[in-house]
Design an enzyme around this catalytic site. Structure first.
Site, PDB file in Angstrom:
ATOM      1  N   MET A 124       0.844  -1.207   0.000  1.00 18.29           N
ATOM      2  CA  MET A 124       0.000   0.000   0.000  1.00 18.29           C
ATOM      3  C   MET A 124       0.872   1.248   0.000  1.00 18.29           C
ATOM      4  SD  MET A 124      -3.179   0.457  -0.304  1.00 18.29           S
ATOM      5  CE  MET A 124      -4.817   0.662   0.389  1.00 18.29           C
ATOM      6  N   GLY A 125       1.789   1.294  -0.967  1.00 20.91           N
ATOM      7  CA  GLY A 125       2.590   2.512  -1.162  1.00 20.91           C
ATOM      8  C   GLY A 125       1.817   3.462  -2.058  1.00 20.91           C
ATOM      9  N   ARG A 126       2.585   4.313  -2.749  1.00 21.29           N
ATOM     10  CA  ARG A 126       1.939   5.319  -3.611  1.00 21.29           C
ATOM     11  C   ARG A 126       1.003   4.695  -4.641  1.00 21.29           C
ATOM     12  NH1 ARG A 126       7.039   8.542  -3.273  1.00 21.29           N
ATOM     13  NH2 ARG A 126       7.941   6.728  -4.256  1.00 21.29           N
ATOM     14  N   GLU A 174      12.060 -10.633 -19.433  1.00 23.79           N
ATOM     15  CA  GLU A 174      11.462  -9.634 -20.336  1.00 23.79           C
ATOM     16  C   GLU A 174      12.418  -9.335 -21.476  1.00 23.79           C
ATOM     17  OE1 GLU A 174      10.177  -6.257 -18.015  1.00 23.79           O
ATOM     18  OE2 GLU A 174       8.736  -7.471 -16.905  1.00 23.79           O
ATOM     19  N   THR A 209       1.565  -5.473 -11.876  1.00 24.68           N
ATOM     20  CA  THR A 209       2.221  -4.382 -12.618  1.00 24.68           C
ATOM     21  C   THR A 209       3.493  -3.947 -11.885  1.00 24.68           C
ATOM     22  OG1 THR A 209       0.856  -2.729 -11.475  1.00 24.68           O
ATOM     23  CG2 THR A 209       0.076  -3.451 -13.620  1.00 24.68           C
ATOM     24  N   SER A 210       4.020  -4.832 -11.006  1.00 24.30           N
ATOM     25  CA  SER A 210       5.207  -4.431 -10.227  1.00 24.30           C
ATOM     26  C   SER A 210       6.485  -4.994 -10.849  1.00 24.30           C
ATOM     27  CB  SER A 210       5.050  -4.830  -8.761  1.00 24.30           C
ATOM     28  OG  SER A 210       4.914  -6.230  -8.620  1.00 24.30           O
ATOM     29  N   HIS A 225       5.234  -4.550 -20.250  1.00 21.96           N
ATOM     30  CA  HIS A 225       5.803  -3.645 -19.235  1.00 21.96           C
ATOM     31  C   HIS A 225       5.558  -2.176 -19.626  1.00 21.96           C
ATOM     32  CE1 HIS A 225       8.984  -3.511 -15.836  1.00 21.96           C
ATOM     33  NE2 HIS A 225       8.172  -2.473 -15.752  1.00 21.96           N
TER      34      HIS A 225
END
Ligand code: DGY
Length: 340
Positions: free
Chosen positions: A168-170, A283, A252-253, A302
């Site tokens: 629960m960061g930005r 990737e 999406t991290s 990405h």
């Protein structure tokens, strides 16, 4: 050389040398080119470690992308280096500890890409829940023969569902904010004992829970954590098994926070209804990856921060970080302030 040419040559010689490992947007690159004697890697493909060393060996600044491996063995060979300027918020490709030991500043681009990445997360939430990519293929491939079918491409409701936010960061908070419009129940985990728990409860009705509770109770789980030795394969076979039957996983991290083989199995047997993935262990993902065979996976290359505005602003931030560091000042987005 005429006198003007000699003067121009001297000015370039006096400017500090910088290696930029890829062409970044002009809003930042023009500043870098103006203020420094910069060499920009001309290829779309990343330079190898050897090529990074060759080109940066006498540089004071190095502007990097997340696909550039800047480990101790590279840093060791760059004796003049003063700053590594990362064109991303994540910096797991850089050995920050070693850079710090060598007195090298590391900077990143936090904040600016928060909303853009949250938007992409939501695009994946909607696409997986309502099977948008499958629907698109269905129409294009000529399978749509009956005008309307009661049970065609049934998905799951986002409105009113439980959203589990890991980290629960930005970006996690920006995802939570959007979930308000969908009347979602929010559960979250957070690395730190969160002083913001009360605020997050008031703002979003969000509950801070442990990972097991989050996995067991969420309809959609989304990951917003950095890649560290603690988070590598945080979501493996056991964790996937804890997730609800028919739930959805979004990432999406960084790809390595999920065990991709275990994810493939969970999707194949339809324990998970779907996954939305913007990041992968390798990737670009290999065309042989079994994930590409699955209908219930939405894949993106990405592109979490890929809006024109955000990528340009990231480039400007890089120029500012570089300028400050090479002027002996504290860069606005320093990752390792202890180095100063
Ligand atoms: C980041 O910044 O870490 C993203 O993965 C790319 O913008």
């Amino acid at each position: 050389m005429n006198p003007n040419e000699v003067r121009a040559f001297m000015v370039i010689r006096l400017k500090k040398r910088v290696f930029v490992t890829r062409k970044i947007p002009n809003d930042g690159l023009n500043i870098i080119n103006q203020e420094f004697n910069a060499f920009v890697w001309p290829d779309e493909f990343p330079p190898s470690k050897e090529e990074i060393v060759q080109n940066a060996v006498d540089c004071e600044g190095l502007v990097t992308l997340l696909s550039d491996p800047i480990g101790a063995e590279v840093i060791e060979q760059l004796p003049n280096l003063k700053v590594i300027v990362q064109y991303a918020v994540g910096y797991d490709n850089i050995d920050v500890k070693f850079a710090t030991k060598k007195g090298i500043i590391v900077t990143n681009t936090p904040g600016v890409l928060t909303e853009t990445t949250a938007d992409l997360t939501w695009a994946l939430i909607m696409a997986t829940s309502r099977r948008i990519n499958e629907a698109d293929r269905y129409v294009r491939e000529g399978h749509w023969k009956v005008a309307w079918s009661p049970e065609l491409l049934l998905g799951s409701d986002v409105y009113g569902a439980t959203l589990g936010i890991i980290g629960m960061g930005r970006i996690g908070r920006a995802v939570a904010k959007r979930a308000q419009g969908f009347n979602m129940k929010i559960l979250y985990t957070s690395r730190s004992i969160n002083e913001r728990d009360t605020e997050l409860r008031q703002q979003f009705g969000a509950d801070h829970v442990d990972l097991v509770t989050l996995l067991r109770k969420s309809d959609i789980v989304t990951l917003h954590i950095p890649l560290t030795s603690d988070t590598r394969h945080l979501i493996g076979k056991a964790e996937l098994a804890m997730m609800k039957q028919g739930s959805i996983l979004i990432n999406t991290s960084r790809g390595q926070v999920i065990d991709e083989d275990a994810l493939y199995q969970a999707l194949m047997i339809k324990h998970l209804a779907a996954a939305g993935l913007d990041v992968f262990t390798e990737e670009p993902i290999s065309l042989d990856s079994p994930l590409l065979q699955l209908e219930n996976v939405v894949l993106a290359p990405h592109i979490g921060s890929a809006s024109t505005y955000t990528r340009s602003t990231m480039a400007k931030m890089c120029a500012e970080n570089l300028r400050a560091a090479l002027a002996g000042a504290k860069p606005p987005n320093i990752v390792n302030p202890e180095v100063l």
